[in-house]
Design an enzyme around this catalytic site. Sequence first.
Site, PDB file in Angstrom:
ATOM      1  N   PHE A  49      -7.086 -36.146  34.273  1.00 60.03           N
ATOM      2  CA  PHE A  49      -5.760 -36.156  34.962  1.00 60.03           C
ATOM      3  C   PHE A  49      -4.863 -37.311  34.011  1.00 60.03           C
ATOM      4  O   PHE A  49      -5.296 -38.341  33.928  1.00 60.03           O
ATOM      5  CB  PHE A  49      -5.684 -36.372  36.326  1.00 60.03           C
ATOM      6  N   LYS A 109       1.054 -36.948  24.722  1.00 65.55           N
ATOM      7  CA  LYS A 109       1.419 -38.001  23.918  1.00 65.55           C
ATOM      8  C   LYS A 109      -0.227 -38.629  23.376  1.00 65.55           C
ATOM      9  O   LYS A 109      -0.222 -39.524  22.707  1.00 65.55           O
ATOM     10  CB  LYS A 109       1.574 -39.155  24.496  1.00 65.55           C
ATOM     11  N   GLY A 110      -1.232 -37.515  23.431  1.00 69.35           N
ATOM     12  CA  GLY A 110      -2.606 -37.683  22.851  1.00 69.35           C
ATOM     13  C   GLY A 110      -3.463 -38.544  23.967  1.00 69.35           C
ATOM     14  O   GLY A 110      -4.740 -38.394  23.441  1.00 69.35           O
ATOM     15  N   GLY A 120      -4.859 -37.332  26.905  1.00 74.66           N
ATOM     16  CA  GLY A 120      -5.911 -36.350  27.506  1.00 74.66           C
ATOM     17  C   GLY A 120      -6.774 -36.330  26.451  1.00 74.66           C
ATOM     18  O   GLY A 120      -8.080 -35.958  26.560  1.00 74.66           O
ATOM     19  N   ASN A 169      -3.862 -22.618  35.807  1.00 72.19           N
ATOM     20  CA  ASN A 169      -3.721 -23.711  34.925  1.00 72.19           C
ATOM     21  C   ASN A 169      -3.647 -23.382  33.502  1.00 72.19           C
ATOM     22  O   ASN A 169      -4.570 -24.147  32.691  1.00 72.19           O
ATOM     23  CB  ASN A 169      -4.552 -25.097  35.373  1.00 72.19           C
ATOM     24  N   VAL A 170      -2.963 -22.591  33.028  1.00 76.48           N
ATOM     25  CA  VAL A 170      -3.201 -22.082  31.680  1.00 76.48           C
ATOM     26  C   VAL A 170      -2.597 -22.962  30.654  1.00 76.48           C
ATOM     27  O   VAL A 170      -3.423 -23.102  29.725  1.00 76.48           O
ATOM     28  CB  VAL A 170      -2.176 -20.821  31.675  1.00 76.48           C
ATOM     29  N   TYR A 173      -7.731 -27.126  26.295  1.00 74.81           N
ATOM     30  CA  TYR A 173      -9.061 -27.138  26.093  1.00 74.81           C
ATOM     31  C   TYR A 173      -9.694 -26.476  24.659  1.00 74.81           C
ATOM     32  O   TYR A 173     -10.597 -26.864  24.223  1.00 74.81           O
ATOM     33  CB  TYR A 173      -9.961 -26.912  27.183  1.00 74.81           C
TER      34      TYR A 173
HETATM   35  C1  LIG Z   1      -4.259 -31.201  30.592  1.00 73.70           C
HETATM   36  C2  LIG Z   1      -3.943 -32.582  30.289  1.00 73.70           C
HETATM   37  C3  LIG Z   1      -5.286 -33.326  30.761  1.00 73.70           C
HETATM   38  C4  LIG Z   1      -3.652 -32.845  28.942  1.00 73.70           C
HETATM   39  O1  LIG Z   1      -3.369 -34.087  28.523  1.00 73.70           O
HETATM   40  P1  LIG Z   1      -2.299 -34.434  27.395  1.00 73.70           P
HETATM   41  O2  LIG Z   1      -2.387 -35.897  27.137  1.00 73.70           O
HETATM   42  O3  LIG Z   1      -1.034 -33.917  28.086  1.00 73.70           O
HETATM   43  O4  LIG Z   1      -2.739 -33.573  26.321  1.00 73.70           O
HETATM   44  P2  LIG Z   1      -2.533 -34.214  24.672  1.00 73.70           P
HETATM   45  O5  LIG Z   1      -1.398 -34.871  24.411  1.00 73.70           O
HETATM   46  O6  LIG Z   1      -3.666 -35.139  24.368  1.00 73.70           O
HETATM   47  O7  LIG Z   1      -2.713 -33.066  23.921  1.00 73.70           O
HETATM   48  C5  LIG Z   1      -3.770 -32.776  22.985  1.00 73.70           C
HETATM   49  C6  LIG Z   1      -3.515 -31.278  22.410  1.00 73.70           C
HETATM   50  O8  LIG Z   1      -3.270 -30.125  23.284  1.00 73.70           O
HETATM   51  C7  LIG Z   1      -1.928 -29.525  23.090  1.00 73.70           C
HETATM   52  N1  LIG Z   1      -1.443 -29.290  24.733  1.00 73.70           N
HETATM   53  C8  LIG Z   1      -1.614 -30.474  25.622  1.00 73.70           C
HETATM   54  N2  LIG Z   1      -0.972 -30.078  26.759  1.00 73.70           N
HETATM   55  C9  LIG Z   1      -0.520 -28.631  26.623  1.00 73.70           C
HETATM   56  C10 LIG Z   1       0.226 -27.605  27.073  1.00 73.70           C
HETATM   57  N3  LIG Z   1       0.619 -27.995  28.175  1.00 73.70           N
HETATM   58  N4  LIG Z   1       0.300 -26.377  26.564  1.00 73.70           N
HETATM   59  C11 LIG Z   1      -0.149 -26.411  25.105  1.00 73.70           C
HETATM   60  N5  LIG Z   1      -0.733 -27.154  24.285  1.00 73.70           N
HETATM   61  C12 LIG Z   1      -0.961 -28.208  25.199  1.00 73.70           C
HETATM   62  C13 LIG Z   1      -1.299 -30.782  22.500  1.00 73.70           C
HETATM   63  O9  LIG Z   1      -0.186 -29.983  22.057  1.00 73.70           O
HETATM   64  C14 LIG Z   1      -2.198 -31.277  21.454  1.00 73.70           C
HETATM   65  O10 LIG Z   1      -2.203 -30.477  20.421  1.00 73.70           O
HETATM   66  P3  LIG Z   1      -2.354 -30.989  19.159  1.00 73.70           P
HETATM   67  O11 LIG Z   1      -3.557 -31.920  19.072  1.00 73.70           O
HETATM   68  O12 LIG Z   1      -2.314 -29.749  18.064  1.00 73.70           O
HETATM   69  O13 LIG Z   1      -1.167 -31.807  18.926  1.00 73.70           O
HETATM   70  C15 LIG Z   1      -2.622 -33.136  31.142  1.00 73.70           C
HETATM   71  O14 LIG Z   1      -1.736 -32.302  30.649  1.00 73.70           O
HETATM   72  C16 LIG Z   1      -2.702 -33.259  32.404  1.00 73.70           C
HETATM   73  O15 LIG Z   1      -3.253 -33.936  32.997  1.00 73.70           O
HETATM   74  N6  LIG Z   1      -2.151 -32.023  33.201  1.00 73.70           N
HETATM   75  C17 LIG Z   1      -2.296 -32.116  34.733  1.00 73.70           C
HETATM   76  C18 LIG Z   1      -3.698 -32.032  35.310  1.00 73.70           C
HETATM   77  C19 LIG Z   1      -4.680 -30.918  34.566  1.00 73.70           C
HETATM   78  O16 LIG Z   1      -4.291 -29.892  34.184  1.00 73.70           O
HETATM   79  N7  LIG Z   1      -5.923 -31.582  34.361  1.00 73.70           N
HETATM   80  C20 LIG Z   1      -6.742 -30.744  33.697  1.00 73.70           C
HETATM   81  C21 LIG Z   1      -7.385 -29.750  34.758  1.00 73.70           C
HETATM   82  S1  LIG Z   1      -9.039 -29.179  34.661  1.00 73.70           S
END
Ligand SMILES: CC(C)(COP(=O)(O)OP(=O)(O)OC[C@H]1O[C@@H](n2cnc3c(N)ncnc32)[C@H](O)[C@@H]1OP(=O)(O)O)[C@@H](O)C(=O)NCCC(=O)NCCS
Length: 184
Positions: free
Chosen positions: A111, A119-120, A122, A149-150, A156
């Site tokens: 999360f 911002k990188g 995750g 949670n598409v 992933y």
């Molecule tokens: C899913 C989640 C963990 C991603 O973390 P984040 O810090 O936002 O992701 P990052 O900035 O590290 O992104 C890494 C890559 O994924 C891509 N990405 C991240 N969120 C994305 C989205 N919503 N749609 C499409 N691509 C996405 C980024 O563009 C990036 O791609 P790149 O490496 O080509 O630049 C975060 O959005 C989150 O916590 N969401 C809410 C809770 C959740 O969904 N948890 C996972 C449940 S199993």
Amino acid sequence: MAAFYHLSDECEATKPALSSTLFNSKTPFEPFKTVTVFLVEVSSTPFAPNHPSTQHFNHIETTLHLPHPINDPEMELFRTKEGTIIAGFVIFFPSYSTFLSKHAFHVEDLFVREGYRGKGFGGMLMKAVASQAVKMGYARMEWTVTTWNVASHTFYEKLGAQILQDWRIFRLADDALLSYGRSA
Ligand SMILES: CC(C)(COP(=O)(O)OP(=O)(O)OC[C@H]1O[C@@H](n2cnc3c(N)ncnc32)[C@H](O)[C@@H]1OP(=O)(O)O)[C@@H](O)C(=O)NCCC(=O)NCCS
């Protein structure tokens, strides 16, 4: 996190319950052999050299240049004793594959708090778990994701992970567990 999943009504976690079950001082401290949490901490000033993260693990530090300050209305709730802000976390523990006769990591939750997404962070958290898995010779990482949670599926898949289309999660809980577990 419960609010994100629209499950606040069902969330039973409390601070004392989490600290007694997750961070119980009676459990021997064996990093990665039981439940492990990695945190993303952010700070607008450089981290102190004696920051607690340096005591047990090789922490990963990175500098971001952001065009605007992050909008974080809940900042004070997530402030640590050291003054940093918790931006996100991943929680994971070992599992086992008999097919491979190797250990794996089950990722329970990942999360990143709203203002800190994209911002990188995750990616940093998942990579830190993956690099630990590789270091320990573990075979894989697995986790479950809700179908709706598409956005996280895309995230992933970008890491190189695949959705296992043929598998379903089973759960035995609540009254069903009590009634089955207590029956002779
Ligand atoms: C899913 C989640 C963990 C991603 O973390 P984040 O810090 O936002 O992701 P990052 O900035 O590290 O992104 C890494 C890559 O994924 C891509 N990405 C991240 N969120 C994305 C989205 N919503 N749609 C499409 N691509 C996405 C980024 O563009 C990036 O791609 P790149 O490496 O080509 O630049 C975060 O959005 C989150 O916590 N969401 C809410 C809770 C959740 O969904 N948890 C996972 C449940 S199993």
